[in-house]
Write a protein that holds these residues in place. Sequence first.
Motif, mmCIF file in Angstrom:
data_model
loop_
_atom_site.group_PDB
_atom_site.id
_atom_site.type_symbol
_atom_site.label_atom_id
_atom_site.label_comp_id
_atom_site.label_asym_id
_atom_site.label_seq_id
_atom_site.Cartn_x
_atom_site.Cartn_y
_atom_site.Cartn_z
ATOM 1 N N THR A 80 -0.124 -1.629 -0.019
ATOM 2 C CA THR A 80 0.309 0.267 0.165
ATOM 3 C C THR A 80 1.151 1.375 -0.237
ATOM 4 N N GLY A 106 -5.188 -3.996 5.121
ATOM 5 C CA GLY A 106 -5.719 -2.344 5.488
ATOM 6 C C GLY A 106 -6.615 -1.856 5.281
ATOM 7 N N ILE A 109 -8.629 1.417 1.096
ATOM 8 C CA ILE A 109 -7.608 1.500 0.331
ATOM 9 C C ILE A 109 -8.584 1.833 -0.643
ATOM 10 N N GLU A 274 3.486 -0.292 6.143
ATOM 11 C CA GLU A 274 2.219 0.274 5.896
ATOM 12 C C GLU A 274 1.183 0.146 6.444
ATOM 13 N N ALA A 277 -1.907 2.294 5.889
ATOM 14 C CA ALA A 277 -3.208 1.402 5.697
ATOM 15 C C ALA A 277 -3.801 -0.074 7.019
ATOM 16 N N ASN A 281 -5.412 4.325 9.307
ATOM 17 C CA ASN A 281 -6.799 4.571 9.204
ATOM 18 C C ASN A 281 -7.511 3.997 9.867
#
Length: 314
Positions: A80, A106, A109, A274, A277, A281
């Motif tokens: 990501t 994640g 996206i 990452e 993600a 988030n």
Amino acid sequence: MSTRSYAILGTGAIGGFYGAKLQQLGMDVHFLLHSDYEQVCRQGLLIESPMGSFTLSAVKAYHHPEQIPACDVVIVALKTTKNYLLPQLLPPVLKDDGVVVILQNGLGIEPQVAEIVNSKRVIGGLCFICSNKVGKGHIRHLDYGMITMGEYQDDYQPGGITPRMQQIAEDFNNAGIPVELSENLLLARWKKLVWNIPYNGLSVVLNAKTDELMNAPDSRILVEEIMQEVVRGAKGNHCKISQQFVQKMLNHTEKMKPYLTSMKLDYNEKRPLEIEAIIGNPLRMATEKGIDLPHIAMLYRQLKFLDYQNLNFH
């Protein structure tokens, strides 16, 4: 035999394995490669797997997206941290009536991809697999392999089971990859985070493999406490995750071969993590709903620090 064509963006531990399995079945698969391009052109793609090892000697390999013919299904299997490239990568390789399947970890996206190709052409996928890239054009699959897929709708509204999902799932099933179809992609993504947030995050912060996290009493408690925070975050976003599911994730990990998570491998190789993600988030989604997740908030800050140090002070 299906006549669907597939493009693989990100021929690593995930994209390389699934793409190779589809081609082994006889599907028309096109691989976008970066650092492995010349090696794969010369030697092919080597897959080691308990399901059966094999080499794809003839690989449709490309160095630039413009060289790839437009395909029916584009599988996004990049990290990501590379998603900023998608506005350049996706449009040339996707047919006008094609669909993008995002096989990434994640949350949050799909909306980014929907901005590029529109929301009616995005399917989210979650991979339950232990697989590593161990060399150029060399992927070692260790365990599992199932994918959960769900249609993306605006604001993650449940999308139901669609015919195109069933068709793509049939291709994967025929290639020996079990696929579970989900009517609610947001719930499926939160459920994956029950595993991903504690094990990916703690593997870096505590410098540990999955078995080490499970075997030490205090780290195991920490894993469970973080899992319960994920359940709370999911509930605040109208996604109910049962305690039986939490226990199932713990049981699976106990039986799993000792495993270095993808985030720990990235950390060891001094690649960007990452974090956003997988942890940032979902943390923001929970915070916006007024839900406090203190363990995950601390994990997020610790990982941001370690990532910063790792990338800036070799």
